[in-house]
Scaffold this motif. Structure first.
Motif, PDB file in Angstrom:
ATOM      1  N   LYS A   1       0.838  -1.198   0.000  1.00  9.60           N
ATOM      2  CA  LYS A   1       0.000   0.000   0.000  1.00  9.60           C
ATOM      3  C   LYS A   1       0.874   1.249   0.000  1.00  9.60           C
ATOM      4  O   LYS A   1       2.090   1.178   0.225  1.00  9.60           O
ATOM      5  CB  LYS A   1      -0.918   0.019   1.224  1.00  9.60           C
ATOM      6  CG  LYS A   1      -0.172   0.030   2.552  1.00  9.60           C
ATOM      7  CD  LYS A   1      -1.149  -0.048   3.721  1.00  9.60           C
ATOM      8  CE  LYS A   1      -0.399  -0.038   5.060  1.00  9.60           C
ATOM      9  NZ  LYS A   1      -1.344  -0.116   6.214  1.00  9.60           N
TER      10      LYS A   1
ATOM     11  N   ILE B   1      -7.891   5.548  -9.457  1.00  2.86           N
ATOM     12  CA  ILE B   1      -8.991   4.947  -8.684  1.00  2.86           C
ATOM     13  C   ILE B   1     -10.272   4.948  -9.519  1.00  2.86           C
ATOM     14  O   ILE B   1     -11.029   3.978  -9.525  1.00  2.86           O
ATOM     15  CB  ILE B   1      -9.209   5.707  -7.359  1.00  2.86           C
ATOM     16  CG1 ILE B   1      -7.986   5.568  -6.457  1.00  2.86           C
ATOM     17  CG2 ILE B   1     -10.444   5.174  -6.628  1.00  2.86           C
ATOM     18  CD1 ILE B   1      -7.997   6.518  -5.267  1.00  2.86           C
TER      19      ILE B   1
ATOM     20  N   GLU C   1      -5.486   7.587   5.133  1.00  7.08           N
ATOM     21  CA  GLU C   1      -6.054   6.827   4.019  1.00  7.08           C
ATOM     22  C   GLU C   1      -4.933   6.271   3.175  1.00  7.08           C
ATOM     23  O   GLU C   1      -3.879   6.895   2.994  1.00  7.08           O
ATOM     24  CB  GLU C   1      -6.923   7.790   3.203  1.00  7.08           C
ATOM     25  CG  GLU C   1      -7.633   7.184   2.011  1.00  7.08           C
ATOM     26  CD  GLU C   1      -8.551   8.200   1.368  1.00  7.08           C
ATOM     27  OE1 GLU C   1      -9.690   8.352   1.847  1.00  7.08           O
ATOM     28  OE2 GLU C   1      -8.118   8.861   0.391  1.00  7.08           O
TER      29      GLU C   1
ATOM     30  N   TYR D   1      -3.786   3.477  -0.395  1.00  6.28           N
ATOM     31  CA  TYR D   1      -4.193   3.009  -1.719  1.00  6.28           C
ATOM     32  C   TYR D   1      -3.423   1.741  -2.067  1.00  6.28           C
ATOM     33  O   TYR D   1      -2.252   1.594  -1.720  1.00  6.28           O
ATOM     34  CB  TYR D   1      -3.949   4.106  -2.761  1.00  6.28           C
ATOM     35  CG  TYR D   1      -4.379   5.462  -2.249  1.00  6.28           C
ATOM     36  CD1 TYR D   1      -5.718   5.849  -2.297  1.00  6.28           C
ATOM     37  CD2 TYR D   1      -3.466   6.303  -1.614  1.00  6.28           C
ATOM     38  CE1 TYR D   1      -6.138   7.038  -1.762  1.00  6.28           C
ATOM     39  CE2 TYR D   1      -3.888   7.519  -1.079  1.00  6.28           C
ATOM     40  CZ  TYR D   1      -5.216   7.872  -1.142  1.00  6.28           C
ATOM     41  OH  TYR D   1      -5.637   9.054  -0.587  1.00  6.28           O
TER      42      TYR D   1
ATOM     43  N   LEU E   1      -6.634   1.329  -9.062  1.00  5.87           N
ATOM     44  CA  LEU E   1      -6.305   1.347  -7.645  1.00  5.87           C
ATOM     45  C   LEU E   1      -7.564   1.241  -6.801  1.00  5.87           C
ATOM     46  O   LEU E   1      -8.663   1.614  -7.240  1.00  5.87           O
ATOM     47  CB  LEU E   1      -5.568   2.640  -7.261  1.00  5.87           C
ATOM     48  CG  LEU E   1      -4.221   2.938  -7.911  1.00  5.87           C
ATOM     49  CD1 LEU E   1      -3.646   4.225  -7.329  1.00  5.87           C
ATOM     50  CD2 LEU E   1      -3.245   1.790  -7.720  1.00  5.87           C
ATOM     51  N   ASN E   2      -7.399   0.753  -5.587  1.00  4.25           N
ATOM     52  CA  ASN E   2      -8.443   0.776  -4.573  1.00  4.25           C
ATOM     53  C   ASN E   2      -8.075   1.790  -3.504  1.00  4.25           C
ATOM     54  O   ASN E   2      -6.886   2.031  -3.255  1.00  4.25           O
ATOM     55  CB  ASN E   2      -8.608  -0.598  -3.910  1.00  4.25           C
ATOM     56  CG  ASN E   2      -9.266  -1.607  -4.822  1.00  4.25           C
ATOM     57  OD1 ASN E   2     -10.110  -1.261  -5.646  1.00  4.25           O
ATOM     58  ND2 ASN E   2      -8.886  -2.870  -4.700  1.00  4.25           N
ATOM     59  N   VAL E   3      -9.091   2.376  -2.873  1.00  4.13           N
ATOM     60  CA  VAL E   3      -8.858   3.323  -1.798  1.00  4.13           C
ATOM     61  C   VAL E   3      -9.420   2.744  -0.510  1.00  4.13           C
ATOM     62  O   VAL E   3     -10.509   2.164  -0.494  1.00  4.13           O
ATOM     63  CB  VAL E   3      -9.499   4.705  -2.110  1.00  4.13           C
ATOM     64  CG1 VAL E   3     -10.970   4.572  -2.462  1.00  4.13           C
ATOM     65  CG2 VAL E   3      -9.311   5.665  -0.936  1.00  4.13           C
TER      66      VAL E   3
ATOM     67  N   LEU F   1      -3.887   9.938  -8.387  1.00  5.84           N
ATOM     68  CA  LEU F   1      -4.598   8.923  -7.610  1.00  5.84           C
ATOM     69  C   LEU F   1      -6.081   8.886  -7.977  1.00  5.84           C
ATOM     70  O   LEU F   1      -6.669   7.803  -8.130  1.00  5.84           O
ATOM     71  CB  LEU F   1      -4.424   9.195  -6.117  1.00  5.84           C
ATOM     72  CG  LEU F   1      -3.032   8.915  -5.543  1.00  5.84           C
ATOM     73  CD1 LEU F   1      -2.898   9.493  -4.145  1.00  5.84           C
ATOM     74  CD2 LEU F   1      -2.748   7.414  -5.524  1.00  5.84           C
TER      75      LEU F   1
END
Length: 219
Positions: free
Chosen positions: A175, A200, A214, A216, A205-207, A196
């Motif tokens: 991450k 996303i 936070e 990613y 990508l995932n958040v 980012l």
């Protein structure tokens, strides 16, 4: 004011007990009562910004039925959904009599004008999202992703050295945070956020915003 809709089923006791047995989660929340139009707006917009969901009003956190005064609660829900949610959100309400106690099944639709904002007591709007059984305040990046995914503008990805370096980093590390990405590439926070948001938005990508800060990951 947009009308709220009522309906009936043959076995409301079974219906409500089935919902309660599922427990609170991403698409279900229990409310003993509506104590504040501003507070309930957080739950409403969180569901609308997610995939929709259901509020059971007149049900305690432990799943026991306490019941409510239906007209008072429906008035609060109408005020909240139409005046404390931006854009306004049309709710569907089912009123059930469960062994002499009234429970409201409030269905919040999956919104098509995301992001939705909950208006606080000072008139300021905040975006909330649903995660597990929580309503979480969305970060600037998540807000921009919601705008991008549900807007008319398409996202065009250009894989520059900035994007390539990020993907290479995440192929080795699990991450990365915004601050770490800025430091890695020696770029401004604004530029890092833009990259980012793009990645996303298109599902690269995932958040994860359940932790601070936070972070990613690769999708």
């Amino acid at each position: 004011m947009t009308p709220l809709f009522l309906a009936a089923v043959n076995n409301p006791v079974k219906r409500i007990n089935t919902l309660i047995s599922r427990g609170e989660g991403e698409m279900l929340d229990f409310k003993k009562e509506i104590s504040s139009v501003h507070r309930i707006a957080k739950s409403i917009v969180a569901f609308a910004n997610h995939h929709g969901g259901t509020l059971l009003v007149g049900v305690n956190d432990n799943g026991t039925i306490s019941g409510v005064k239906a007209e008072e609660e429906k008035f609060m829900l109408a005020e909240s959904s139409q005046k404390c949610c931006d854009p306004p959100i049309d709710l569907v309400i089912h009123e059930w009599n469960i062994k002499g106690k009234i429970v409201l099944e409030v269905i919040v639709p999956d919104g098509y004008e995301k992001p939705y904002y909950a208006i606080d007591e000072k008139g300021k709007g905040w975006v909330y999202i649903r995660h597990a059984d929580q309503c979480l305040l969305a970060s600037k990046i998540v807000v921009e992703v919601l705008k991008r995914r549900h807007g008319s503008k398409q996202t065009l990805i250009v894989y520059s050295d900035m994007e390539k370096a990020l993907l290479e980093y995440l192929s080795v590390h699990s991450k990365i945070t915004l601050k770490e990405y800025c430091k890695l590439m020696n770029i401004s926070r604004w530029r890092a956020m833009k990259i980012l948001v793009n990645l996303i938005s298109v599902g690269v990508l995932n958040v994860f915003n359940t932790e601070e800060p936070e972070f990613y990951t690769l999708a």
